[in-house]
Scaffold this active site. Structure first.
Site, mmCIF file in Angstrom:
data_model
loop_
_atom_site.group_PDB
_atom_site.id
_atom_site.type_symbol
_atom_site.label_atom_id
_atom_site.label_comp_id
_atom_site.label_asym_id
_atom_site.label_seq_id
_atom_site.Cartn_x
_atom_site.Cartn_y
_atom_site.Cartn_z
ATOM 1 N N THR A 113 -11.444 8.338 5.161
ATOM 2 C CA THR A 113 -10.511 9.456 4.974
ATOM 3 C C THR A 113 -10.718 10.506 6.062
ATOM 4 O O THR A 113 -9.930 11.440 6.172
ATOM 5 C CB THR A 113 -10.714 10.131 3.600
ATOM 6 O OG1 THR A 113 -12.095 10.511 3.481
ATOM 7 C CG2 THR A 113 -10.358 9.178 2.465
ATOM 8 N N SER A 142 -13.786 -3.604 1.217
ATOM 9 C CA SER A 142 -14.723 -2.730 0.494
ATOM 10 C C SER A 142 -16.182 -3.060 0.766
ATOM 11 O O SER A 142 -16.988 -3.210 -0.167
ATOM 12 C CB SER A 142 -14.431 -2.736 -1.018
ATOM 13 O OG SER A 142 -13.168 -2.199 -1.295
ATOM 14 N N PRO A 143 -16.572 -3.153 2.052
ATOM 15 C CA PRO A 143 -17.981 -3.415 2.364
ATOM 16 C C PRO A 143 -18.899 -2.282 1.895
ATOM 17 O O PRO A 143 -20.100 -2.493 1.726
ATOM 18 C CB PRO A 143 -17.995 -3.549 3.898
ATOM 19 C CG PRO A 143 -16.781 -2.807 4.362
ATOM 20 C CD PRO A 143 -15.754 -2.993 3.278
ATOM 21 N N LYS A 153 -23.420 8.580 -1.660
ATOM 22 C CA LYS A 153 -22.976 9.969 -1.896
ATOM 23 C C LYS A 153 -22.670 10.274 -3.360
ATOM 24 O O LYS A 153 -22.530 11.434 -3.726
ATOM 25 C CB LYS A 153 -21.768 10.299 -1.021
ATOM 26 C CG LYS A 153 -20.477 9.602 -1.382
ATOM 27 C CD LYS A 153 -19.396 10.030 -0.390
ATOM 28 C CE LYS A 153 -18.086 9.320 -0.638
ATOM 29 N NZ LYS A 153 -17.085 9.719 0.348
ATOM 30 N N TYR A 180 0.830 -1.211 0.000
ATOM 31 C CA TYR A 180 0.000 0.000 0.000
ATOM 32 C C TYR A 180 0.867 1.264 0.000
ATOM 33 O O TYR A 180 1.783 1.408 0.814
ATOM 34 C CB TYR A 180 -0.950 0.032 1.212
ATOM 35 C CG TYR A 180 -2.055 -1.020 1.188
ATOM 36 C CD1 TYR A 180 -2.316 -1.788 0.057
ATOM 37 C CD2 TYR A 180 -2.848 -1.232 2.304
ATOM 38 C CE1 TYR A 180 -3.329 -2.747 0.045
ATOM 39 C CE2 TYR A 180 -3.869 -2.188 2.308
ATOM 40 C CZ TYR A 180 -4.095 -2.946 1.167
ATOM 41 O OH TYR A 180 -5.095 -3.894 1.167
ATOM 42 N N ALA A 228 -18.403 -0.800 -0.972
ATOM 43 C CA ALA A 228 -18.089 -0.680 -2.407
ATOM 44 C C ALA A 228 -17.317 0.627 -2.635
ATOM 45 O O ALA A 228 -17.642 1.416 -3.526
ATOM 46 C CB ALA A 228 -19.338 -0.789 -3.271
HETATM 47 N N1 LIG Z 1 -7.078 -7.794 0.137
HETATM 48 C C1 LIG Z 1 -7.282 -6.972 -0.844
HETATM 49 O O1 LIG Z 1 -6.964 -7.242 -2.001
HETATM 50 C C2 LIG Z 1 -7.897 -5.628 -0.549
HETATM 51 C C3 LIG Z 1 -8.315 -4.783 -1.585
HETATM 52 C C4 LIG Z 1 -8.904 -3.580 -1.232
HETATM 53 C C5 LIG Z 1 -9.051 -3.227 0.107
HETATM 54 N N2 LIG Z 1 -8.607 -4.061 1.101
HETATM 55 C C6 LIG Z 1 -8.725 -3.739 2.533
HETATM 56 O O2 LIG Z 1 -10.039 -3.279 2.832
HETATM 57 C C7 LIG Z 1 -9.959 -1.968 3.382
HETATM 58 C C8 LIG Z 1 -11.192 -1.207 3.065
HETATM 59 O O3 LIG Z 1 -11.324 -1.038 1.652
HETATM 60 P P1 LIG Z 1 -12.061 0.251 1.117
HETATM 61 O O4 LIG Z 1 -11.359 1.466 1.612
HETATM 62 O O5 LIG Z 1 -12.290 0.092 -0.331
HETATM 63 O O6 LIG Z 1 -13.455 0.085 1.934
HETATM 64 P P2 LIG Z 1 -14.851 0.806 1.948
HETATM 65 O O7 LIG Z 1 -15.174 0.888 3.391
HETATM 66 O O8 LIG Z 1 -15.774 0.107 1.020
HETATM 67 O O9 LIG Z 1 -14.603 2.284 1.341
HETATM 68 C C9 LIG Z 1 -13.959 3.239 2.132
HETATM 69 C C10 LIG Z 1 -14.063 4.625 1.529
HETATM 70 O O10 LIG Z 1 -15.416 5.038 1.419
HETATM 71 C C11 LIG Z 1 -15.567 6.393 1.859
HETATM 72 N N3 LIG Z 1 -16.375 6.359 3.099
HETATM 73 C C12 LIG Z 1 -16.203 5.534 4.171
HETATM 74 N N4 LIG Z 1 -17.152 5.750 5.096
HETATM 75 C C13 LIG Z 1 -17.941 6.715 4.618
HETATM 76 C C14 LIG Z 1 -19.093 7.355 5.121
HETATM 77 N N5 LIG Z 1 -19.610 7.020 6.301
HETATM 78 N N6 LIG Z 1 -19.676 8.333 4.379
HETATM 79 C C15 LIG Z 1 -19.158 8.655 3.170
HETATM 80 N N7 LIG Z 1 -18.063 8.094 2.639
HETATM 81 C C16 LIG Z 1 -17.455 7.116 3.350
HETATM 82 C C17 LIG Z 1 -14.152 6.900 2.111
HETATM 83 O O11 LIG Z 1 -13.607 7.399 0.886
HETATM 84 P P3 LIG Z 1 -13.653 8.945 0.420
HETATM 85 O O12 LIG Z 1 -13.830 9.796 1.627
HETATM 86 O O13 LIG Z 1 -12.345 9.133 -0.259
HETATM 87 O O14 LIG Z 1 -14.774 8.999 -0.545
HETATM 88 C C18 LIG Z 1 -13.403 5.631 2.451
HETATM 89 O O15 LIG Z 1 -12.012 5.700 2.264
HETATM 90 C C19 LIG Z 1 -8.656 -1.418 2.816
HETATM 91 O O16 LIG Z 1 -8.149 -0.327 3.533
HETATM 92 C C20 LIG Z 1 -7.762 -2.626 2.932
HETATM 93 O O17 LIG Z 1 -7.335 -2.779 4.258
HETATM 94 C C21 LIG Z 1 -8.047 -5.255 0.778
#
Ligand SMILES: NC(=O)c1ccc[n+]([C@@H]2O[C@H](COP(=O)([O-])OP(=O)(O)OC[C@H]3O[C@@H](n4cnc5c(N)ncnc54)[C@H](OP(=O)(O)O)[C@@H]3O)[C@@H](O)[C@H]2O)c1
Length: 332
Positions: free
Chosen positions: A286, A205-206, A215, A54, A208
């Site tokens: 973020t 990415s729960p 939003k 990362y 997405a």
């Molecule tokens: N194993 C793998 O291949 C793999 C791949 C991907 C991820 N992961 C792991 O999974 C973790 C989570 O992935 P992800 O970041 O894609 O998860 P996510 O929870 O689906 O998306 C997170 C993003 O959504 C936005 N967000 C989160 N909560 C919010 C809210 N309450 N209201 C509005 N926007 C919100 C933020 O982005 P903005 O503020 O920028 O919009 C945040 O960075 C990663 O950090 C990593 O540890 C693993």
């Protein structure tokens, strides 16, 4: 916050964990990253997920710095190995050489003597599985990692790894797949095998990547500062969901969330936690207020009628094909 066992292991982890892909060391400044980590801890999140790759290895360093001074025994720190961490032909994959070098780099950057979970970030077609697991057994037996996990491995790959781990007396306890209301590809094959073997899903990415928070509106520019505007890497990764048919269908979840007394983000995180094979939902954030919003999904029970209505709304856009669980056909 509620806590669950990581698979059939004795270790408890927070059912909502915080991951720093795309964000720490890249999209957000170190100060903001630290503020998110401190808020996560205040909210009862004890489980943190990162990877050597990362932000070109910077994400681990940011997390290590942000967790400095915390009681190590009160944390569960997860990292991963596989994707390239340098220009060399051996700076990647799951060879003994790279695993041994990468775990040392991760521990140095995370400022810790061990990680709780060491995950194979994809299946490496270019290394015999026995070589990988013998190296992992040495990592575990030398105390540098407690448990072993995999990420995006197919059901049969998980089973093969599990059997080797058993022979070598180490514990393969987790699988880290993408899983959300929109991406259900693990349900047909990965989940049944994992249930049988006592492996828990730590799902990524729960939300997405933010799309399920509602939003992003169809036909409108993404909100400023959101992942879809992050030209460094986020915009590319989220693009798969940034289609008008997806965004307009997701908007139909809004009244369902409201009726349940939840925000859309809470509904999305609670939805993955209804699956008993899920040990934790890894959310990204973020800003600290996003974590404050998302953690309220912990402990929420969604009733059958609501789950049925969600399925009816999303059916045309849900991905279920188990073949979408995949690793590169060539080592990157
Ligand atoms: N194993 C793998 O291949 C793999 C791949 C991907 C991820 N992961 C792991 O999974 C973790 C989570 O992935 P992800 O970041 O894609 O998860 P996510 O929870 O689906 O998306 C997170 C993003 O959504 C936005 N967000 C989160 N909560 C919010 C809210 N309450 N209201 C509005 N926007 C919100 C933020 O982005 P903005 O503020 O920028 O919009 C945040 O960075 C990663 O950090 C990593 O540890 C693993």
């Amino acid at each position: 916050m509620e806590y669950r066992h990581l698979g059939r292991s004795g270790m408890l982890i927070s059912e909502i964990s915080y991951g720093n892909w795309v964000t720490h060391g890249s999209q957000v400044e170190a100060e903001q990253a630290t503020a998110c980590v401190r808020t996560a801890l205040d909210l009862g999140i004890t489980t943190f997920d990162t990877a050597d790759v990362y932000a070109g290895t910077r994400a681990e360093a940011v997390l290590g710095e942000a967790l400095k001074g915390e009681r190590r025994e009160g944390l569960e720190i997860f990292t991963k190995v596989y994707w390239p961490t340098g220009p060399g032909r051996n700076d990647r994959g799951l060879s003994r050489k790279h695993i041994m070098e990468s775990i040392n780099g991760s521990l140095r950057r995370l400022q810790t003597d061990y990680v709780d979970l060491y995950q194979m970030h994809r299946f490496d077609v270019a290394t015999p599985l026995e070589e990988t697991f013998e190296a992992l057994a040495d990592v575990v037996h030398s105390g540098k990692a407690h448990y072993i996990g995999v990420s995006e491995w197919k059901a049969e790959q998980i089973r093969a790894g599990y059997e080797l781990a058993r022979e070598l007396k180490i514990q393969l306890v987790s699988s880290q797949p993408q899983y959300s209301m929109l991406w259900r590809v693990i349900e047909a094959e990965v989940v049944p095998v994992s249930e049988e073997l006592g492996i828990g899903q730590i799902v990524w990415s729960p939300l997405a990547q933010g799309v399920l928070t509602g939003k992003y509106l169809p036909g409108q520019p993404p909100p400023s500062g959101s992942r879809a505007t992050d030209e460094k890497s986020g915009a590319m990764f989220i693009s798969r969901f940034m289609r008008d048919d997806v965004l307009s269908t997701v908007q139909k979840l809004k009244p369902l969330a409201e009726q349940a007394g939840l925000t859309m983000a809470q509904l999305a995180v609670a939805w993955v936690l209804q699956n008993p094979n899920v040990s934790s939902a890894i959310v990204g954030a973020t800003r600290p207020d996003q974590l404050t919003d998302n953690v309220k999904a912990s402990g929420v029970k969604l009733d059958t009628e609501l789950l049925k209505r969600i399925d009816e709304v999303l059916d045309p856009i849900v991905e279920r094909d188990p073949d979408k669980t995949e690793s590169p056909s060539k080592r990157p």
